[in-house]
Design a protein around this motif. Structure first.
Motif, PDB file in Angstrom:
ATOM      1  N   TRP A  85       0.836  -1.205   0.000  1.00 47.79           N
ATOM      2  CA  TRP A  85       0.000   0.000   0.000  1.00 47.79           C
ATOM      3  C   TRP A  85       0.867   1.250   0.000  1.00 47.79           C
ATOM      4  N   ILE A  86       0.271   2.295  -0.552  1.00 43.41           N
ATOM      5  CA  ILE A  86       0.914   3.601  -0.660  1.00 43.41           C
ATOM      6  C   ILE A  86       0.347   4.500   0.428  1.00 43.41           C
ATOM      7  N   GLU A  87       1.184   5.332   1.014  1.00 42.27           N
ATOM      8  CA  GLU A  87       0.694   6.367   1.920  1.00 42.27           C
ATOM      9  C   GLU A  87       1.735   7.468   2.046  1.00 42.27           C
ATOM     10  N   SER A  88       1.265   8.659   2.354  1.00 44.57           N
ATOM     11  CA  SER A  88       2.160   9.770   2.671  1.00 44.57           C
ATOM     12  C   SER A  88       2.343   9.761   4.180  1.00 44.57           C
ATOM     13  N   HIS A 135       8.793  -0.163   5.018  1.00 44.41           N
ATOM     14  CA  HIS A 135       8.432   0.701   3.901  1.00 44.41           C
ATOM     15  C   HIS A 135       9.669   1.135   3.123  1.00 44.41           C
ATOM     16  N   ARG A 144      -0.015  15.425  -0.474  1.00 42.10           N
ATOM     17  CA  ARG A 144      -0.252  14.163   0.223  1.00 42.10           C
ATOM     18  C   ARG A 144      -1.039  13.230  -0.685  1.00 42.10           C
ATOM     19  N   PRO A 147      -3.861   7.007   1.539  1.00 46.53           N
ATOM     20  CA  PRO A 147      -3.477   5.595   1.608  1.00 46.53           C
ATOM     21  C   PRO A 147      -4.384   4.749   0.712  1.00 46.53           C
ATOM     22  N   HIS A 148      -3.763   3.854  -0.044  1.00 40.96           N
ATOM     23  CA  HIS A 148      -4.537   2.919  -0.863  1.00 40.96           C
ATOM     24  C   HIS A 148      -3.670   1.740  -1.278  1.00 40.96           C
TER      25      HIS A 148
END
Length: 182
Positions: A85-88, A135, A144, A147-148
């Motif tokens: 998953w991606i997140e800032s 990560h 930003r 998250p997904h």
């Protein structure tokens, strides 16, 4: 007044060539998808941090020797990494790290805990992470990204390394590597 920090030290796992290529491709896709302006982290600097040892004014030779001795005592099989998953990540700076993150695998957890114990035995004070999230930082951007989930990027880490980061220079220097075998 103490001298400003010029170096930081950390233990890391580096992606293999195929995983690094997928990470760079994902960075490119996200930059386009979200209109991000930041440049992607170059492939040679992509990594998952195992333990951060701190920032220092110069390279602390004694700490490097202690860390080397601690790492040399590790005898574990390769660590499985899967980031999905991606997140800032939050931060105090205007530009925040955009990361590809994942859950901790049993082999990764064993390596992280064993290294933590070895560092403590060597006299190095290492703070445990309250919630460790493996990560890879893909880039730093002001915007930003929510998250997904994304298609997972994984690899089997056959070694770990002690890395010196030259602060403000966007350069990493691998000081030593240790195999993970078994």
């Amino acid at each position: 007044m103490s001298a400003p920090a010029t170096d930081s030290l950390f233990f890391a796992l580096f992606p293999d060539e195929a995983a690094a290529a997928r990470l760079i491709g994902l960075s490119t896709q996200l930059r386009t998808q979200y209109g991000l302006k930041a440049k992607a982290i170059p492939p040679e600097r992509l990594h998952v941090t195992l333990h951060y040892l701190g920032a220092f004014a110069g390279l602390p030779d004694e700490l490097v020797a202690q860390a080397h001795a601690a790492a040399s005592s590790i005898a574990l099989p390769p660590a499985e990494i899967e980031l999905a998953w991606i997140e800032s990540f939050p931060g105090r700076r205007a530009k925040r790290p955009l990361v590809l993150a994942g859950d901790v695998s049993p082999s990764f957890h064993a390596l992280e805990r064993t290294l933590h114990a070895a560092l403590a035995d060597a006299g190095i004070a290492v703070k445990p992470y309250p919630r460790f999230v493996p990560h890879v930082t893909l880039l730093y951007d002001e915007q930003r990204v929510p998250p997904h989930p994304v298609a997972p990027v994984g690899w089997r880490a056959g070694e770990f390394a002690l890395v010196r980061s030259l602060l403000g220079q966007s350069r990493h220097e691998v000081l030593a590597r240790w195999p993970l075998e078994g």
